[in-house]
Design a protein around this motif. Structure first.
Motif, PDB file in Angstrom:
ATOM      1  N   LEU A  55       0.850  -1.194   0.000  1.00 35.92           N
ATOM      2  CA  LEU A  55       0.000   0.000   0.000  1.00 35.92           C
ATOM      3  C   LEU A  55       0.878   1.233   0.000  1.00 35.92           C
ATOM      4  O   LEU A  55       1.893   1.282   0.703  1.00 35.92           O
ATOM      5  CB  LEU A  55      -0.888   0.053   1.250  1.00 35.92           C
ATOM      6  CG  LEU A  55      -1.945  -1.010   1.430  1.00 35.92           C
ATOM      7  CD1 LEU A  55      -2.593  -0.879   2.809  1.00 35.92           C
ATOM      8  CD2 LEU A  55      -3.003  -0.905   0.354  1.00 35.92           C
ATOM      9  N   LEU A  56       0.464   2.221  -0.752  1.00 41.79           N
ATOM     10  CA  LEU A  56       1.118   3.520  -0.744  1.00 41.79           C
ATOM     11  C   LEU A  56       0.070   4.498  -0.242  1.00 41.79           C
ATOM     12  O   LEU A  56      -1.021   4.582  -0.806  1.00 41.79           O
ATOM     13  CB  LEU A  56       1.585   3.887  -2.153  1.00 41.79           C
ATOM     14  CG  LEU A  56       2.492   5.095  -2.277  1.00 41.79           C
ATOM     15  CD1 LEU A  56       3.828   4.832  -1.569  1.00 41.79           C
ATOM     16  CD2 LEU A  56       2.738   5.418  -3.742  1.00 41.79           C
ATOM     17  N   ALA A  57       0.387   5.205   0.831  1.00 37.62           N
ATOM     18  CA  ALA A  57      -0.596   6.082   1.460  1.00 37.62           C
ATOM     19  C   ALA A  57       0.031   7.433   1.784  1.00 37.62           C
ATOM     20  O   ALA A  57       1.225   7.526   2.045  1.00 37.62           O
ATOM     21  CB  ALA A  57      -1.133   5.433   2.730  1.00 37.62           C
ATOM     22  N   LEU A  58      -0.802   8.449   1.770  1.00 36.83           N
ATOM     23  CA  LEU A  58      -0.334   9.809   2.039  1.00 36.83           C
ATOM     24  C   LEU A  58      -1.162  10.411   3.156  1.00 36.83           C
ATOM     25  O   LEU A  58      -2.391  10.314   3.160  1.00 36.83           O
ATOM     26  CB  LEU A  58      -0.474  10.665   0.771  1.00 36.83           C
ATOM     27  CG  LEU A  58       0.070  12.081   0.829  1.00 36.83           C
ATOM     28  CD1 LEU A  58       1.593  12.074   0.953  1.00 36.83           C
ATOM     29  CD2 LEU A  58      -0.355  12.855  -0.428  1.00 36.83           C
ATOM     30  N   LYS A  59      -0.461  11.027   4.098  1.00 37.89           N
ATOM     31  CA  LYS A  59      -1.120  11.787   5.154  1.00 37.89           C
ATOM     32  C   LYS A  59      -0.246  12.999   5.422  1.00 37.89           C
ATOM     33  O   LYS A  59       0.891  12.863   5.861  1.00 37.89           O
ATOM     34  CB  LYS A  59      -1.300  10.972   6.428  1.00 37.89           C
ATOM     35  CG  LYS A  59      -2.107  11.701   7.492  1.00 37.89           C
ATOM     36  CD  LYS A  59      -2.413  10.794   8.664  1.00 37.89           C
ATOM     37  CE  LYS A  59      -3.283  11.504   9.669  1.00 37.89           C
ATOM     38  NZ  LYS A  59      -3.562  10.640  10.826  1.00 37.89           N
ATOM     39  N   GLY A  60      -0.799  14.164   5.112  1.00 39.51           N
ATOM     40  CA  GLY A  60       0.006  15.376   5.238  1.00 39.51           C
ATOM     41  C   GLY A  60       1.174  15.314   4.278  1.00 39.51           C
ATOM     42  O   GLY A  60       1.009  15.074   3.091  1.00 39.51           O
ATOM     43  N   LYS A  61       2.367  15.496   4.804  1.00 38.25           N
ATOM     44  CA  LYS A  61       3.586  15.452   3.982  1.00 38.25           C
ATOM     45  C   LYS A  61       4.361  14.151   4.181  1.00 38.25           C
ATOM     46  O   LYS A  61       5.569  14.100   3.959  1.00 38.25           O
ATOM     47  CB  LYS A  61       4.489  16.652   4.313  1.00 38.25           C
ATOM     48  CG  LYS A  61       3.968  17.947   3.738  1.00 38.25           C
ATOM     49  CD  LYS A  61       4.076  17.889   2.232  1.00 38.25           C
ATOM     50  CE  LYS A  61       3.771  19.225   1.600  1.00 38.25           C
ATOM     51  NZ  LYS A  61       3.945  19.192   0.163  1.00 38.25           N
ATOM     52  N   VAL A  62       3.656  13.104   4.609  1.00 42.67           N
ATOM     53  CA  VAL A  62       4.296  11.805   4.810  1.00 42.67           C
ATOM     54  C   VAL A  62       3.756  10.819   3.784  1.00 42.67           C
ATOM     55  O   VAL A  62       2.547  10.600   3.691  1.00 42.67           O
ATOM     56  CB  VAL A  62       4.042  11.266   6.234  1.00 42.67           C
ATOM     57  CG1 VAL A  62       4.571   9.845   6.381  1.00 42.67           C
ATOM     58  CG2 VAL A  62       4.683  12.180   7.266  1.00 42.67           C
ATOM     59  N   LEU A  63       4.664  10.259   3.004  1.00 42.45           N
ATOM     60  CA  LEU A  63       4.338   9.205   2.057  1.00 42.45           C
ATOM     61  C   LEU A  63       4.678   7.890   2.744  1.00 42.45           C
ATOM     62  O   LEU A  63       5.851   7.573   2.952  1.00 42.45           O
ATOM     63  CB  LEU A  63       5.141   9.360   0.767  1.00 42.45           C
ATOM     64  CG  LEU A  63       4.875   8.305  -0.301  1.00 42.45           C
ATOM     65  CD1 LEU A  63       3.441   8.435  -0.825  1.00 42.45           C
ATOM     66  CD2 LEU A  63       5.870   8.447  -1.440  1.00 42.45           C
ATOM     67  N   ALA A  64       3.647   7.152   3.130  1.00 46.72           N
ATOM     68  CA  ALA A  64       3.845   5.895   3.849  1.00 46.72           C
ATOM     69  C   ALA A  64       3.898   4.739   2.864  1.00 46.72           C
ATOM     70  O   ALA A  64       2.963   4.522   2.093  1.00 46.72           O
ATOM     71  CB  ALA A  64       2.719   5.683   4.857  1.00 46.72           C
TER      72      ALA A  64
END
Length: 131
Positions: A55-64
């Motif tokens: 999974l590639l996920a984004l929250k704010g300025k964090v690419l998880a």
């Protein structure tokens, strides 16, 4: 060279199919869990030349870059991802970051979502850096 018995080969094919289905279900649950926590899912089973990202996920300025593991415990899930795989995931995440101009300025982080039968999913941000 001997060929495997047809019954053994068929059983192996069935186990492989069941494992793929189980993995996809785990990834769907993990994505739902992350969305409930405010993440935007950018990709499932994202193939890069450096490796696959569950999974590639984004929250704010964090690419998880999220690895999903279905195990009996969080500890077992953490141990299931060795140093070579973590490095491959980190490089794959950085490659995605460079290839998508809209993600410029984001920081790549390796996360883990662990699932176990009868338990709520466990999201461990920055899983291998004590996060």
């Amino acid at each position: 060279m001997t060929r495997p018995e047809p019954a053994a080969a068929a059983a192996r094919v069935r186990r492989g199919g069941a494992a793929r289905r189980s993995g996809r279900r785990a990834e769907a649950w993990a994505a739902l869990w992350l969305m409930l926590k405010g993440y935007r899912i950018l990709g499932f089973r994202l193939r890069t030349r450096l490796g696959e990202i569950d999974l590639l996920a984004l929250k704010g300025k964090v690419l998880a870059v999220v690895e999903v593991k279905s195990r009996t415990t969080l500890a077992a899930a953490l141990e299931a991802v060795g140093p070579e795989q973590r490095e491959r995931l980190r490089r794959a995440g950085e490659s995605v970051l460079r290839s998508r101009p809209g993600l410029r300025g984001a920081a790549v982080r390796l996360d883990l979502v662990a699932l176990a039968p009868g338990r709520w999913p466990r999201h461990r941000a920055d899983a291998w850096n004590g996060g």
